[in-house]
Design an enzyme around this catalytic site. Structure first.
Site, short mmCIF file in Angstrom:
data_model
loop_
_atom_site.label_atom_id
_atom_site.label_comp_id
_atom_site.label_asym_id
_atom_site.label_seq_id
_atom_site.Cartn_x
_atom_site.Cartn_y
_atom_site.Cartn_z
N HIS A 110 31.13 -41.23 -0.12
CA HIS A 110 31.61 -42.75 -0.08
C HIS A 110 30.99 -43.70 -1.33
CE1 HIS A 110 30.16 -41.52 4.16
NE2 HIS A 110 30.90 -42.14 4.59
N ASP A 113 27.55 -44.52 -1.62
CA ASP A 113 26.30 -43.26 -1.61
C ASP A 113 26.11 -43.06 -3.10
OD1 ASP A 113 27.19 -42.80 1.05
OD2 ASP A 113 28.43 -41.16 0.24
C1 XLS Z 1 29.98 -40.63 10.66
C2 XLS Z 1 31.04 -40.00 10.05
C3 XLS Z 1 30.88 -40.23 8.33
C4 XLS Z 1 32.35 -39.96 7.74
C5 XLS Z 1 32.56 -40.53 6.51
O1 XLS Z 1 29.72 -40.36 11.82
O2 XLS Z 1 31.02 -38.81 10.00
O3 XLS Z 1 30.10 -39.72 7.75
O4 XLS Z 1 32.60 -38.52 7.49
O5 XLS Z 1 32.77 -42.08 6.51
#
Ligand code: XLS
Ligand code: NI
Ligand code: NI
Length: 450
Positions: A110, A113
């Protein structure tokens, strides 16, 4: 055996060498027992089938924090006293060292991140640009590629009532600007896909919600993304990641079937496939395999967020999945639909709060990779031998010819079928579905030697 390597100053995982394949008989916990990257399974190597990716947010931003207490996992490259952008670069060096040592060809992130969020969008973009330049260098040096990028549209308080579904158009505008930038940087890094997970695109109460307008707005954001991809020449696959609830009570991207209906309603279906997450499937009351079958049947199977929930807990626990039976069933369906294409298996999974050692990060991924590899081998053998597919084909064979075929092709209608039943067919004979026999066969196949 993986040997301890000499510690270099720039080495973050000193003492861990590249994880090797040693085979099922090995008792080395830091070796693969099943994942043998170059071994061929039906004409393609395991690496080509599985295209493993590491999730930056869990493996490099996860601290073990939960609603009841702070983080427990402390990494030595983290520092709160240093400039956050330089810490982010060192953290990323550690991440790429890990990708190489575990032998994962891909990573996923993301925007927030990888780079610290600034006090303005301009500052956040500047931070991101600095980190993307760094990531580009690391990708080039290591050969590790980007499976997908995405924008975090759910952590910052501005998104507390959703991003594109926020009642405030100002927040929609902000989200759009953030997605634009996340697409730009995903393209810059050669990302093969771009993911939309509707983090808070849902509601808590209908007392304050205009559901129709919120869904229209979600579709607007996705249409803008489609237009922008065309404009910048982004060739990656767009993926929707369904999830029924958490953080909001009801999320609009509930499951694959709901999303197919949504995408078709807004004429967006040809631009999207699905990123299916095991834990989200079970939260929706489905099996992992069910979601794969729904997506695959619609020609929309894109990628996998590889994890597992805990059925006794009932939230998105994001655990590493070592359930070979569940994964074999999933893999049987994935192989049946021709694989994942530009997708892969991204470990959207985190260490348990008490798993605080660096070694735990290796054990977690080794276990996950081995489980998928074992499942791949089993599923390939099961599909090739065709015992289940033959059974299914026979079960539907009455549609292969005669009036059954006429039903499928649209030749039959109510009157012709009524006439047929009254004059020729009469009562159907009862045929067993043979579920227990098939469940026994599955167990026999899973534990068969050779
Ligand atoms: C949350 C999601 C997230 C997505 C990406 O539950 O799994 O991590 O994979 O935004
Ligand atoms: Ni996910
Ligand atoms: Ni999730």
């Amino acid at each position: 055996m993986a040997k301890a390597t000499k510690s270099k100053s720039a080495e973050h995982f000193a003492g861990f060498s590249k994880i090797a394949y040693e085979g099922p008989q090995s008792d080395n916990a830091l070796a693969f027992k099943h994942y043998n990257a170059n071994e061929k399974v039906g004409g393609k190597t395991m690496a080509e089938h599985l295209r493993f990716g590491i999730a930056y947010w869990h493996s490099f931003r996860g601290t073990g924090a939960d609603p009841f207490g702070p983080g427990t996992i402390v990494r030595k490259w983290e520092s709160s006293s240093k400039d956050p952008v330089s810490v982010a670069k060192v953290r990323m060096d550690a991440a790429f060292e890990f990708y190489q040592k575990i032998g994962a060809p891909f990573w996923c992130f993301h925007d927030r991140d990888i780079a610290p969020e600034g006090t303005t969008l301009a500052e956040s973009n500047k931070n991101l640009d600095a980190i993307i330049a760094h990531a580009k260098g690391l990708q080039k040096a290591t050969g590790v590629k980007l499976l997908w990028g995405t924008a975090n549209l759910f952590s910052n308080p501005r998104f507390m009532c959703g991003a594109s579904t926020n009642p405030d158009a100002h927040v929609f505008a902000y989200a759009a600007a953030q997605v634009k930038k996340a697409m730009d940087v995903t393209q810059e890094l050669g990302g093969e896909n771009y993911v939309f997970w509707g983090g808070r695109e849902g509601y808590e109460t209908l007392l304050n919600t205009n559901l129709k307008r919120e869904q229209d707005h979600l579709a607007r954001l996705l249409s803008m993304a489609v237009d922008y991809a065309k404009k910048i020449g982004f060739k990656g696959q767009f993926l929707i990641e369904p999830k029924p609830k958490e953080p909001t009570k009801h999320q609009y991207d509930f499951d694959c079937a709901t999303c197919i209906g949504f995408l078709k309603t807004y004429k967006l279906d040809k631009h999207f496939k699905f990123n299916i997450e095991t834990n989200h499937a079970t939260l929706a009351g489905h099996t992992f395999q069910h979601e794969i079958e729904v997506a695959g049947s619609a020609g929309m199977l894109g990628s996998i967020d590889a994890n597992s929930g805990d059925l006794l807990l009932g939230w998105d626990t994001d655990q590493f999945n070592t359930d070979v039976k569940e994964l074999t069933l999933a893999m049987m369906s994935i192989l049946k639909f021709g694989g994942l294409g530009s997708g892969g298996f991204n470990f959207d999974a985190k260490l348990r709060r008490p798993s605080t050692d660096l070694a735990d990060l290796f054990h977690a991924h080794i276990g996950g990779m081995d489980a998928y590899a074992q499942a791949l081998k089993l599923a390939y053998r099961i599909n090739t031998e065709g015992k289940f597919s033959k059974h299914v084909a026979e079960r539907y064979s009455s549609y292969d010819s005669g009036f059954g075929k006429d039903i499928e092709t649209g030749k039959a209608d109510f009157e012709s079928l009524e006439k047929l039943v009254l004059t020729k067919l009469g009562e159907p004979t009862i045929k067993s579905g043979q579920q227990e026999k098939l469940e026994n066969l599955l167990n026999a196949e899973l534990f068969r030697q050779g």
